[in-house]
Design an enzyme around this catalytic site. Structure first.
Site, PDB file in Angstrom:
ATOM      1  N   ASP A 224       0.825  -1.209   0.000  1.00 43.63           N
ATOM      2  CA  ASP A 224       0.000   0.000   0.000  1.00 43.63           C
ATOM      3  C   ASP A 224       0.857   1.255   0.000  1.00 43.63           C
ATOM      4  OD1 ASP A 224      -2.602  -1.330   0.132  1.00 43.63           O
ATOM      5  OD2 ASP A 224      -1.804  -2.099   2.015  1.00 43.63           O
TER       6      ASP A 224
ATOM      7  N   GLY B 269      -1.543  -4.698   3.873  1.00 43.26           N
ATOM      8  CA  GLY B 269      -2.748  -5.175   4.554  1.00 43.26           C
ATOM      9  C   GLY B 269      -4.020  -4.521   4.070  1.00 43.26           C
TER      10      GLY B 269
ATOM     11  N   GLY C 121      -5.629  -5.314   1.646  1.00 43.90           N
ATOM     12  CA  GLY C 121      -6.520  -6.419   1.279  1.00 43.90           C
ATOM     13  C   GLY C 121      -6.828  -7.338   2.443  1.00 43.90           C
TER      14      GLY C 121
ATOM     15  N   GLU D 185       0.872 -12.629   4.825  1.00 40.73           N
ATOM     16  CA  GLU D 185       1.872 -11.977   3.968  1.00 40.73           C
ATOM     17  C   GLU D 185       3.181 -11.764   4.732  1.00 40.73           C
ATOM     18  OE1 GLU D 185      -1.095  -9.418   1.046  1.00 40.73           O
ATOM     19  OE2 GLU D 185      -0.279  -8.443   2.817  1.00 40.73           O
TER      20      GLU D 185
HETATM   21  C1  5RP Z   1      -3.066  -7.116   0.734  1.00 41.29           C
HETATM   22  C2  5RP Z   1      -1.921  -6.221   0.522  1.00 41.29           C
HETATM   23  C3  5RP Z   1      -1.687  -5.710  -0.860  1.00 41.29           C
HETATM   24  O1  5RP Z   1      -0.413  -6.049  -1.260  1.00 41.29           O
HETATM   25  C4  5RP Z   1      -1.830  -4.226  -0.864  1.00 41.29           C
HETATM   26  O2  5RP Z   1      -3.100  -3.897  -0.315  1.00 41.29           O
HETATM   27  C5  5RP Z   1      -1.722  -3.662  -2.271  1.00 41.29           C
HETATM   28  O3  5RP Z   1      -2.819  -4.055  -3.027  1.00 41.29           O
HETATM   29  P1  5RP Z   1      -2.975  -3.673  -4.550  1.00 41.29           P
HETATM   30  O4  5RP Z   1      -1.883  -4.368  -5.289  1.00 41.29           O
HETATM   31  O5  5RP Z   1      -4.354  -4.183  -4.906  1.00 41.29           O
HETATM   32  O6  5RP Z   1      -2.878  -2.177  -4.677  1.00 41.29           O
HETATM   33  O7  5RP Z   1      -1.154  -5.900   1.402  1.00 41.29           O
HETATM   34  O8  5RP Z   1      -3.235  -7.431   2.094  1.00 41.29           O
END
Ligand code: 5RP
Length: 224
Positions: free
Chosen positions: A83, A94, A96, A102
């Site tokens: 993020d 996080g 997602g 992770e």
């Molecule tokens: C999920 C994560 C993702 O890596 C993070 O949210 C980035 O997501 P995106 O690639 O959809 O921008 O940490 O828990």
């Protein structure tokens, strides 16, 4: 190809036959799974672990052999999004909701390649609210402790309900504003009983950051 896709495809170039690969979660990691699936269907032999149930199922659909994390002794390479990424390779992850798995995969991988579009690069972390996974039993008290540390905290909701992680826990999103010392904050959060893990990933976990651009360029930042 868009910025996320070019970064993801570039990261997949590091995958070699016989590797155990950690697969990330989110819209950027999705492109890495898609690309890796195509290579596997073309004969590349490898095995993978997923950082979320969703990723496991995407990978299986793509034809990538997924092994049970409990059976894995060694992960060669982990590819995942973030993020926020700061100048010292520290991450906020996080968004997602998969931060615990992770972080475990990242910690246990020889090499962690972070794939982002350029909007994720920041000087200092903190504009994106920090996800913290908490035990449901203690969620309200834990949230209050996070607020006492200077954050504005909210229990994550999804489709009108409290979001539940793959581990059966809740996520608290905390706005700390500028995070001056991510390493210290990560430690301070993780000692609160009721916290499972914070979404702050110290830069020491990260070997490379690949930054994609919509014009197809990818900047490769290598952590010395
Ligand atoms: C999920 C994560 C993702 O890596 C993070 O949210 C980035 O997501 P995106 O690639 O959809 O921008 O940490 O828990």
């Amino acid at each position: 190809m868009n910025a996320k896709q070019v970064a993801a495809y570039k990261a997949v170039e590091a995958v070699q036959a016989g590797m155990t690969v950690g697969l990330g979660t989110g819209s950027t990691a999705y492109f890495a799974i898609e690309r890796l699936g195509a290579l596997v269907r073309n004969g590349l032999q490898l095995q993978a672990v997923g950082s979320s149930l969703k990723t496991e199922s995407l990978a299986r659909e793509a034809g990538i052999p997924i092994v049970d994390f409990a059976e894995v002794r060694h992960i060669d390479l982990y590819i995942d999004g973030a993020d926020e990424v700061d100048e010292n390779f520290n991450l906020v992850k996080g968004g997602g909701g998969a931060l615990v798995r992770e972080k475990i995969v990242a910690f246990n991988s020889d090499t962690f390649i972070v794939i982002v579009d350029s909007s994720k690069q920041v000087q200092t972390l903190g504009a994106f609210p920090l996800p913290v996974e908490v035990v449901p039993f203690a969620a309200n008290l834990t949230l209050r402790h996070l607020e006492k540390m200077g954050g504005k905290a909210a229990l994550r909701q999804k489709e009108g309900r409290t979001f539940v992680s793959d581990n059966g826990n809740f996520i608290v999103d905390v706005q700390f504003g500028v995070i001056q010392d991510p390493v210290a904050l990560n430690v301070a959060i993780n000692v609160i009983p009721g916290v499972v893990e914070s979404g702050l990933f110290p830069g020491t976990m990260v070997q490379r950051v690949l930054v994609g651009y919509d014009d197809g360029r990818v900047d490769v930042r290598v952590h010395a």
